[in-house]
Design a protein around this motif. Structure first.
Motif, PDB file in Angstrom:
ATOM      1  N   SER A 107     150.580  98.402 -56.764  1.00 20.44           N
ATOM      2  CA  SER A 107     150.106  98.883 -58.064  1.00 20.44           C
ATOM      3  C   SER A 107     149.828  97.709 -59.006  1.00 20.44           C
ATOM      4  CB  SER A 107     151.110  99.856 -58.684  1.00 20.44           C
ATOM      5  OG  SER A 107     152.322  99.199 -58.968  1.00 20.44           O
ATOM      6  N   VAL A 108     150.650  96.664 -58.948  1.00 23.30           N
ATOM      7  CA  VAL A 108     150.397  95.477 -59.761  1.00 23.30           C
ATOM      8  C   VAL A 108     149.108  94.798 -59.315  1.00 23.30           C
ATOM      9  CG1 VAL A 108     151.243  93.136 -60.262  1.00 23.30           C
ATOM     10  CG2 VAL A 108     152.800  95.068 -60.387  1.00 23.30           C
ATOM     11  N   GLN A 109     148.908  94.701 -57.993  1.00 19.43           N
ATOM     12  CA  GLN A 109     147.684  94.083 -57.492  1.00 19.43           C
ATOM     13  C   GLN A 109     146.452  94.905 -57.861  1.00 19.43           C
ATOM     14  OE1 GLN A 109     148.378  93.503 -53.310  1.00 19.43           O
ATOM     15  NE2 GLN A 109     149.491  91.589 -53.646  1.00 19.43           N
ATOM     16  N   GLN A 110     146.579  96.221 -57.850  1.00 17.75           N
ATOM     17  CA  GLN A 110     145.460  97.075 -58.238  1.00 17.75           C
ATOM     18  C   GLN A 110     145.162  96.907 -59.721  1.00 17.75           C
ATOM     19  OE1 GLN A 110     146.102 101.198 -57.416  1.00 17.75           O
ATOM     20  NE2 GLN A 110     143.966 101.756 -57.778  1.00 17.75           N
ATOM     21  N   ARG A 111     146.204  96.818 -60.541  1.00 16.46           N
ATOM     22  CA  ARG A 111     146.022  96.625 -61.976  1.00 16.46           C
ATOM     23  C   ARG A 111     145.352  95.281 -62.263  1.00 16.46           C
ATOM     24  NH1 ARG A 111     151.260  95.807 -64.397  1.00 16.46           N
ATOM     25  NH2 ARG A 111     150.745  93.625 -64.129  1.00 16.46           N
ATOM     26  N   ASP A 112     145.727  94.242 -61.511  1.00 15.76           N
ATOM     27  CA  ASP A 112     145.154  92.915 -61.707  1.00 15.76           C
ATOM     28  C   ASP A 112     143.835  92.724 -60.966  1.00 15.76           C
ATOM     29  OD1 ASP A 112     147.352  92.344 -63.244  1.00 15.76           O
ATOM     30  OD2 ASP A 112     148.411  91.265 -61.656  1.00 15.76           O
ATOM     31  N   GLU A 113     143.370  93.765 -60.290  1.00 12.64           N
ATOM     32  CA  GLU A 113     142.109  93.762 -59.556  1.00 12.64           C
ATOM     33  C   GLU A 113     142.062  92.654 -58.501  1.00 12.64           C
ATOM     34  OE1 GLU A 113     139.001  93.644 -62.451  1.00 12.64           O
ATOM     35  OE2 GLU A 113     139.551  95.564 -63.310  1.00 12.64           O
ATOM     36  N   VAL A 114     143.133  92.552 -57.722  1.00  7.93           N
ATOM     37  CA  VAL A 114     143.216  91.578 -56.638  1.00  7.93           C
ATOM     38  C   VAL A 114     142.517  92.154 -55.416  1.00  7.93           C
ATOM     39  CG1 VAL A 114     144.806  90.361 -55.101  1.00  7.93           C
ATOM     40  CG2 VAL A 114     145.377  90.639 -57.505  1.00  7.93           C
ATOM     41  N   HIS A 115     141.715  91.327 -54.751  1.00  9.00           N
ATOM     42  CA  HIS A 115     141.022  91.755 -53.531  1.00  9.00           C
ATOM     43  C   HIS A 115     142.018  91.732 -52.369  1.00  9.00           C
ATOM     44  CE1 HIS A 115     137.859  92.402 -50.631  1.00  9.00           C
ATOM     45  NE2 HIS A 115     138.279  91.336 -49.956  1.00  9.00           N
ATOM     46  N   LEU A 116     142.198  92.865 -51.688  1.00  9.23           N
ATOM     47  CA  LEU A 116     143.139  92.968 -50.580  1.00  9.23           C
ATOM     48  C   LEU A 116     142.451  92.635 -49.261  1.00  9.23           C
ATOM     49  CD1 LEU A 116     144.934  96.312 -51.508  1.00  9.23           C
ATOM     50  CD2 LEU A 116     145.680  93.994 -52.017  1.00  9.23           C
ATOM     51  N   THR A 117     143.214  92.045 -48.345  1.00 11.28           N
ATOM     52  CA  THR A 117     142.699  91.811 -47.003  1.00 11.28           C
ATOM     53  C   THR A 117     142.673  93.144 -46.258  1.00 11.28           C
ATOM     54  OG1 THR A 117     144.875  91.380 -46.054  1.00 11.28           O
ATOM     55  CG2 THR A 117     143.672  89.483 -46.967  1.00 11.28           C
ATOM     56  N   ALA A 118     142.069  93.159 -45.077  1.00  6.22           N
ATOM     57  CA  ALA A 118     141.983  94.401 -44.292  1.00  6.22           C
ATOM     58  C   ALA A 118     143.375  94.901 -43.917  1.00  6.22           C
ATOM     59  CB  ALA A 118     141.147  94.160 -43.038  1.00  6.22           C
ATOM     60  N   GLU A 119     144.265  93.969 -43.549  1.00  2.00           N
ATOM     61  CA  GLU A 119     145.632  94.371 -43.181  1.00  2.00           C
ATOM     62  C   GLU A 119     146.375  94.945 -44.382  1.00  2.00           C
ATOM     63  OE1 GLU A 119     144.492  91.237 -42.594  1.00  2.00           O
ATOM     64  OE2 GLU A 119     144.143  91.318 -40.439  1.00  2.00           O
ATOM     65  N   GLN A 120     146.204  94.321 -45.552  1.00  6.46           N
ATOM     66  CA  GLN A 120     146.867  94.822 -46.756  1.00  6.46           C
ATOM     67  C   GLN A 120     146.338  96.202 -47.136  1.00  6.46           C
ATOM     68  OE1 GLN A 120     145.920  91.526 -49.309  1.00  6.46           O
ATOM     69  NE2 GLN A 120     148.002  90.692 -49.193  1.00  6.46           N
ATOM     70  N   ALA A 121     145.044  96.413 -46.964  1.00  2.92           N
ATOM     71  CA  ALA A 121     144.475  97.736 -47.274  1.00  2.92           C
ATOM     72  C   ALA A 121     145.027  98.810 -46.358  1.00  2.92           C
ATOM     73  CB  ALA A 121     142.944  97.671 -47.181  1.00  2.92           C
ATOM     74  N   GLN A 122     145.232  98.482 -45.076  1.00  2.44           N
ATOM     75  CA  GLN A 122     145.820  99.445 -44.145  1.00  2.44           C
ATOM     76  C   GLN A 122     147.246  99.784 -44.533  1.00  2.44           C
ATOM     77  OE1 GLN A 122     145.431  97.577 -40.321  1.00  2.44           O
ATOM     78  NE2 GLN A 122     143.375  98.391 -39.957  1.00  2.44           N
ATOM     79  N   VAL A 123     148.028  98.780 -44.922  1.00  5.82           N
ATOM     80  CA  VAL A 123     149.411  99.032 -45.335  1.00  5.82           C
ATOM     81  C   VAL A 123     149.429  99.854 -46.612  1.00  5.82           C
ATOM     82  CG1 VAL A 123     151.550  97.931 -46.150  1.00  5.82           C
ATOM     83  CG2 VAL A 123     150.333  96.979 -44.196  1.00  5.82           C
ATOM     84  N   LYS A 124     148.508  99.575 -47.517  1.00  8.82           N
ATOM     85  CA  LYS A 124     148.445 100.340 -48.777  1.00  8.82           C
ATOM     86  C   LYS A 124     148.171 101.809 -48.496  1.00  8.82           C
ATOM     87  CE  LYS A 124     146.220 100.613 -53.229  1.00  8.82           C
ATOM     88  NZ  LYS A 124     145.103 100.198 -54.057  1.00  8.82           N
ATOM     89  N   LEU A 125     147.324 102.106 -47.519  1.00  7.65           N
ATOM     90  CA  LEU A 125     147.060 103.503 -47.168  1.00  7.65           C
ATOM     91  C   LEU A 125     148.297 104.179 -46.606  1.00  7.65           C
ATOM     92  CD1 LEU A 125     143.507 103.248 -45.556  1.00  7.65           C
ATOM     93  CD2 LEU A 125     144.130 104.222 -47.779  1.00  7.65           C
ATOM     94  N   LEU A 126     149.124 103.431 -45.876  1.00  7.23           N
ATOM     95  CA  LEU A 126     150.351 104.012 -45.313  1.00  7.23           C
ATOM     96  C   LEU A 126     151.406 104.260 -46.381  1.00  7.23           C
ATOM     97  CD1 LEU A 126     150.690 101.869 -42.070  1.00  7.23           C
ATOM     98  CD2 LEU A 126     149.980 104.254 -42.257  1.00  7.23           C
ATOM     99  N   VAL A 127     151.416 103.431 -47.401  1.00 14.51           N
ATOM    100  CA  VAL A 127     152.427 103.556 -48.445  1.00 14.51           C
ATOM    101  C   VAL A 127     151.937 104.551 -49.443  1.00 14.51           C
ATOM    102  CG1 VAL A 127     153.776 102.320 -50.163  1.00 14.51           C
ATOM    103  CG2 VAL A 127     153.076 101.142 -48.121  1.00 14.51           C
TER     104      VAL A 127
END
Length: 130
Positions: free
Chosen positions: A110-130
């Motif tokens: 949520s902090v990374q989304q607020r700061d508009e940080v670009h996520l890697t493909a692996e981070q995006a997959q983990v975000k979908l699981l969480v």
């Protein structure tokens, strides 16, 4: 190497006089000692070691997180009656740590989304699981 250092000191003595060369040698020695101590105490502060330090830290943290998440998964399997007995080594403390890992991941994403940080493909997959 000794010949090079001796030649360097002779040139310094001619340019800055003997006391000036001595003072410059002390400053160089002080800076060299500070660099050596910084490398020994904080190996990740040097660019050459930074990537390997970050990589080993990332691997170690993911192993610890995976262990806690396995305990949480085992607990959830037992409570939803998918598995009759918990996995070996499953404790309530481990389950709580697993919950804390998930909460921490949600908070970080949520902090990374607020700061508009670009996520890697692996981070995006983990975000979908969480």
């Amino acid at each position: 190497l000794i010949c090079l250092a001796l030649t360097f000191n002779v040139i310094l003595a001619r340019l800055f006089t003997v006391p000036g060369a001595f003072l410059l040698n002390l400053v160089i020695l002080w800076l060299l000692l500070r660099l050596v101590v910084r490398i020994l105490v904080f190996p990740g502060s040097i660019v050459l070691f930074k990537r390997s330090t970050e990589a080993s830290y990332r691997v170690e943290m993911s192993k610890q997180f995976a262990h806690h998440l396995e305990q949480l998964h085992s607990y959830l399997a037992v409570t939803t009656r998918r598995c009759p007995v918990p996995g070996p080594g499953t404790t309530l403390e481990g389950v709580m740590l697993g919950c804390m890992v998930v909460e921490g991941l949600v908070r970080n994403f949520s902090v990374q989304q607020r700061d508009e940080v670009h996520l890697t493909a692996e981070q995006a997959q983990v975000k979908l699981l969480v």
